[in-house]
Motif scaffolding. Structure first.
Motif, PDB file in Angstrom:
ATOM      1  N   ILE B  91       8.774  15.363  -4.577  1.00 33.61           N
ATOM      2  CA  ILE B  91       8.816  14.494  -3.410  1.00 33.61           C
ATOM      3  C   ILE B  91       8.083  15.085  -2.216  1.00 33.61           C
ATOM      4  O   ILE B  91       7.327  14.401  -1.533  1.00 33.61           O
ATOM      5  N   VAL B  95       5.448  13.293   0.042  1.00 31.99           N
ATOM      6  CA  VAL B  95       5.828  13.019   1.427  1.00 31.99           C
ATOM      7  C   VAL B  95       4.736  13.522   2.363  1.00 31.99           C
ATOM      8  O   VAL B  95       4.333  12.862   3.296  1.00 31.99           O
ATOM      9  N   PHE B 100       1.864   6.208   0.356  1.00 33.57           N
ATOM     10  CA  PHE B 100       2.958   5.244   0.217  1.00 33.57           C
ATOM     11  C   PHE B 100       3.235   4.559   1.554  1.00 33.57           C
ATOM     12  O   PHE B 100       2.970   5.122   2.608  1.00 33.57           O
ATOM     13  N   ASN B 102       5.244   3.064   4.783  1.00 31.72           N
ATOM     14  CA  ASN B 102       6.362   3.518   5.604  1.00 31.72           C
ATOM     15  C   ASN B 102       7.455   2.458   5.565  1.00 31.72           C
ATOM     16  O   ASN B 102       7.311   1.367   6.113  1.00 31.72           O
ATOM     17  N   LEU B 103       8.568   2.801   4.935  1.00 32.97           N
ATOM     18  CA  LEU B 103       9.609   1.800   4.710  1.00 32.97           C
ATOM     19  C   LEU B 103      10.404   1.477   5.975  1.00 32.97           C
ATOM     20  O   LEU B 103      11.215   0.558   5.987  1.00 32.97           O
ATOM     21  N   GLY B 125      13.155  12.300   2.085  1.00 30.95           N
ATOM     22  CA  GLY B 125      12.179  11.232   1.878  1.00 30.95           C
ATOM     23  C   GLY B 125      11.368  10.938   3.124  1.00 30.95           C
ATOM     24  O   GLY B 125      10.504  10.063   3.122  1.00 30.95           O
ATOM     25  N   ILE B 133       8.899   7.456   3.454  1.00 32.91           N
ATOM     26  CA  ILE B 133       7.977   6.978   2.435  1.00 32.91           C
ATOM     27  C   ILE B 133       8.616   6.908   1.050  1.00 32.91           C
ATOM     28  O   ILE B 133       8.016   6.386   0.116  1.00 32.91           O
ATOM     29  N   ALA B 134       9.837   7.425   0.919  1.00 30.23           N
ATOM     30  CA  ALA B 134      10.505   7.329  -0.372  1.00 30.23           C
ATOM     31  C   ALA B 134      11.977   7.054  -0.143  1.00 30.23           C
ATOM     32  O   ALA B 134      12.636   7.769   0.609  1.00 30.23           O
ATOM     33  N   PHE B 298      13.850   9.267  -6.001  1.00 25.55           N
ATOM     34  CA  PHE B 298      13.529   8.346  -4.914  1.00 25.55           C
ATOM     35  C   PHE B 298      12.732   7.167  -5.470  1.00 25.55           C
ATOM     36  O   PHE B 298      12.159   7.255  -6.553  1.00 25.55           O
ATOM     37  N   ALA B 300       9.550   4.501  -4.291  1.00 20.79           N
ATOM     38  CA  ALA B 300       8.532   4.346  -3.266  1.00 20.79           C
ATOM     39  C   ALA B 300       7.580   3.206  -3.625  1.00 20.79           C
ATOM     40  O   ALA B 300       7.458   2.831  -4.790  1.00 20.79           O
ATOM     41  N   TRP B 312      10.025  -4.311  -2.624  1.00 22.67           N
ATOM     42  CA  TRP B 312      11.098  -3.938  -1.703  1.00 22.67           C
ATOM     43  C   TRP B 312      12.418  -4.607  -2.095  1.00 22.67           C
ATOM     44  O   TRP B 312      13.486  -4.012  -1.991  1.00 22.67           O
TER      45      TRP B 312
END
Lengths: 303, 417
Positions: B91, B95, B100, B102-103, B125, B133-134, B298, B300, B312
């Protein structure tokens, strides 16, 4: 639309070249480009000039991997070629029936997948439940063999893939088993090219088997030996699947005794995401192979 | 004639609607590794029922291959999966390097779930500049798996096994040379390396401190190396590396007394390594009050993914719901990172495989005590170098302090590349 006669041949052979440029030439050139950069596969590349090469050449692990590859190369090449030459000589003589059967059985290991073979050998080499140790343990019970084991200080069970000292011989044994048949076929083909008249002349002159072998067969086979040993150099310095599968955790095993250069460069590139360093290592390895091949051809091409 | 026309028009309309409905269905690719896939498979039907417009296609690869493939796909920017699992060891690398989404941003707004996720997992994450990102999907409290039957035969009670010393004493009683060849055929554990991991991982930092400085020459590592060395010298370990055929045999034959590992290993033992040994196993806390994180994953969404919104939805379904987190836990011991799941009655259930022990309660207790471990993008490299140093100590009698000093120099040299 008709193809002109001049263009047609190029169009017809183009599939090969297109595939070659995509899957052959491009990666080679791109990895040369990468060898001057620091790149982890995701972030932007950073140009560092010869830094990766300096890093590799001053890296003790790299030199250890080169040493490992060379030892395995010597441990396999010598027995492999001697046995192959011997087998080819027997097969070529009139003493042997069922030549085809022998030829294919010796050749069989070569066409089997290295990965599959390595996995099988991995089981044979098991410390506690492996067949090799089971056989040795059984043999030890005979007093004569037991005494012999004692003399050479052999302690059972042998940790074939666990103890640094045994890792290289274990890998070498597998590689020798795998490639002897291939070399035998090469030598066999070479032997068939030696004209019968030479043997007959030798016979007339009263030469014995030994003289025939050393005065006729070996000199005549010189180019074939050159070819076979060159292939062994190239193959052994790129040894990858066997140590990859055999050594625990795919890392080359205890004390990195089984870490060959090819395995190390793979780990550097794909495990640690240091693609620049990995590429530099690949190019240095390539130079080594060229140098060794040149030395080899100097030795065998002497007239 | 008119009737025929109406009927055929109806058919055309029906077919049209049907095709439209099919076309509206989006297929998302979810890349994962074993046993994560067993957990997903268990909840897929429910997902498809609740989200009829989304079809999930699982792409399962071997553990190492999964991460290599992922890296290649992201580097090439093609064929990326819509959702990918990432294991804890990898990870930090991802990271730090990006690739990935950005959640925390629109339309994901993952920030709303933060309070319900195990905190150390959330920070792992998250990048240094605060992007998530995870998304945490499971954690892995470390425990000891032990052979219940063997321990009873030896005359010990699990309640008394509190320290590493206790286990060593029991191990010395169990380790025996059965066929008289001078080498033990029964051991305390398969690999002394696990003793090292147990101790080395039981801190707030692992290989690097918060400033990114390698700390592998610290007292904790020296202690861990010495403990592993002692176990090796006493003949208490089988010198068998994990994930080999010989390793699996020790589980099946009962030639090894304990195996320290994450909660997830219990799922592996039960599901495929040693299915016949049900009832012979027990779970216990790591000795000396150690609490360590031993794995975990995680989820992603790669920046180049085609169906981000559907992806998502899937992540939310997998990681932010009590019922699905519990279902995965039940299927493969994938321990929830979603804290509201912690009060589920399943934790009180007796587990058949562990002879009726309420093992999940034990994992839960451990999970709540694990410290916030600092991760670093060079963890994978550091681990390999330290492992190599440990082999030198175990096999070639190198001094632990010296070996770790050299390992530190190696790590620092490489960490720049």
């Amino acid at each position: 639309m008709r193809l002109s006669k001049k263009a047609a041949p190029y169009v017809f052979i183009s599939p090969f070249y297109i595939l070659f440029f995509i899957f052959g030439a491009f990666p080679i050139i791109y990895s040369f480009f990468l060898s001057f950069h620091i790149w982890d596969g995701i972030s932007p590349k950073e140009f560092v000039g010869f830094e990766n090469y300096i890093f590799v050449l001053t890296d003790p692990w790299f030199w250890q991997s080169v040493w490992n590859s060379l030892v395995i190369f010597i441990l396999t090449t010598i027995p492999q070629h001697i046995i192959a030459l011997f087998l080819a000589f027997i097969l070529n003589s009139n003493l042997v029936k069922l030549k085809n059967l022998f030829r294919s059985s010796y050749f069989l290991p070569y066409i089997t997948s290295s990965v599959a073979v390595s996995m099988v050998f991995g089981m044979l080499y098991g410390e506690h439940f492996g067949i090799l140790n089971a056989i040795l343990k059984y043999m030890e019970k005979f007093s004569l063999i037991g005494a012999m084991f004692n003399i050479i200080n052999l302690k059972l069970p042998i940790r074939w893939l666990g103890e640094a000292a045994w890792i290289k011989p274990s890998i070498a044994l597998l590689v020798t088993w795998q490639f002897t048949g291939w070399n035998m076929i090469i030598y066999y083909a070479g032997l068939q090219n030696i004209p019968e008249s030479l043997y007959e002349a030798a016979k007339v002159d009263g030469a014995n088997m030994r003289q025939v072998f050393f005065k006729i067969i070996l000199p005549m086979l010189r180019p074939v030996i050159l070819f076979g040993v060159t292939l062994s150099i190239i193959g052994n310095l790129q040894l990858f699947e066997q140590p990859f599968i055999l050594t625990p955790d795919r890392t080359g095993g205890s004390g990195r005794a089984g870490l060959t250069t090819a395995l190390y460069l793979y780990r550097t590139g794909f495990n640690w995401n240091m693609f620049g360093v990995g590429s530099a290592m690949a190019y240095i390895l390539c130079v080594f192979i060229i140098i060794l091949s040149l030395i080899n051809s100097k030795i065998f091409q002497k007239r | 004639m008119r009737k025929l026309l109406v009927v055929s028009l109806m058919i055309v309309l029906l077919v049209g609607i049907f095709t439209l409905a099919v076309a509206a269905k989006t297929t998302i690719k979810v890349a994962c590794y074993p046993d994560q896939d067993s957990g997903f498979e268990d909840i897929l039907d429910q997902f498809h029922a609740e989200y009829p417009d989304i079809e999930v296609e699982l792409v399962t690869n071997g553990f190492a291959d999964h991460h290599k493939t992922l890296l290649t796909q992201i580097a090439a920017g093609a064929e990326v999966p819509d959702v990918t699992t990432i294991e804890i060891a990898y990870i930090a690398n991802f990271v730090a390097n990006g690739g990935f989404v950005n959640l925390l941003e629109e339309p994901y707004n993952a920030g709303q779930f933060k309070d319900n996720i195990v905190s150390y997992k959330w920070s792992q994450g998250t990048t240094n500049d605060g992007r998530l990102i995870a998304f945490p999907s499971d954690i892995a409290p470390g425990t000891i798996y032990y052979r219940r039957d063997i321990l009873a035969d030896l005359g010990y009670k699990i309640e008394d096994m509190k320290t590493l010393e206790d286990w060593l004493v029991a191990g010395l009683k169990f380790a025996k040379d059965l066929d008289g060849d001078g080498v033990n055929d029964r051991w305390l554990l398969a690999d002394a390396t696990d003793i090292f991991f147990m101790i080395a991982r039981s801190g707030k930092e692992l290989y690097f401190n918060e400033n990114g400085k390698s700390i592998v020459d610290s007292a904790r590592f020296i202690k861990a190396f010495r403990a592993a060395k002692m176990v090796r010298e006493k003949g208490l370990d089988a010198r068998i590396g994990a994930w080999t055929n010989e390793w699996y045999s020790t589980f099946k034959n009962g030639t090894v007394l304990i195996q320290p590992c994450g909660a997830w290993l219990g799922g592996h033992i039960r599901n495929w390594i040693a299915t016949d040994t049900a009832g012979n196993w027990g779970v216990s806390n790591l000795p000396d009050e150690m609490y360590v994180n031993w794995g975990g994953s995680f989820l992603a969404i790669p920046e180049k993914a085609k169906h981000k919104e559907e992806a998502w939805e899937f992540i939310k379904f997998v990681a932010t719901r009590k019922d699905t987190q519990i279902a995965q836990f039940k299927a493969s011991n994938i321990f929830p990172s979603w804290m509201p799941a912690f009060d589920d009655p399943i934790f009180e259930e007796e587990m058949e495989f562990f002879a009726g022990q309420k093992a999940r309660l034990l994992w839960l207790e451990a999970a709540q005590k694990i410290p916030n471990v600092v991760t670093n993008k060079y963890d994978v490299i550091a681990e390999e170098i330290v492992r190599a140093a440990l082999t030198e100590v175990l096999e070639n009698d190198v001094d632990p302090v010296q070996a770790l000093k050299e390992a530190k120099a190696q790590i620092e040299r490489r960490a720049r590349r």
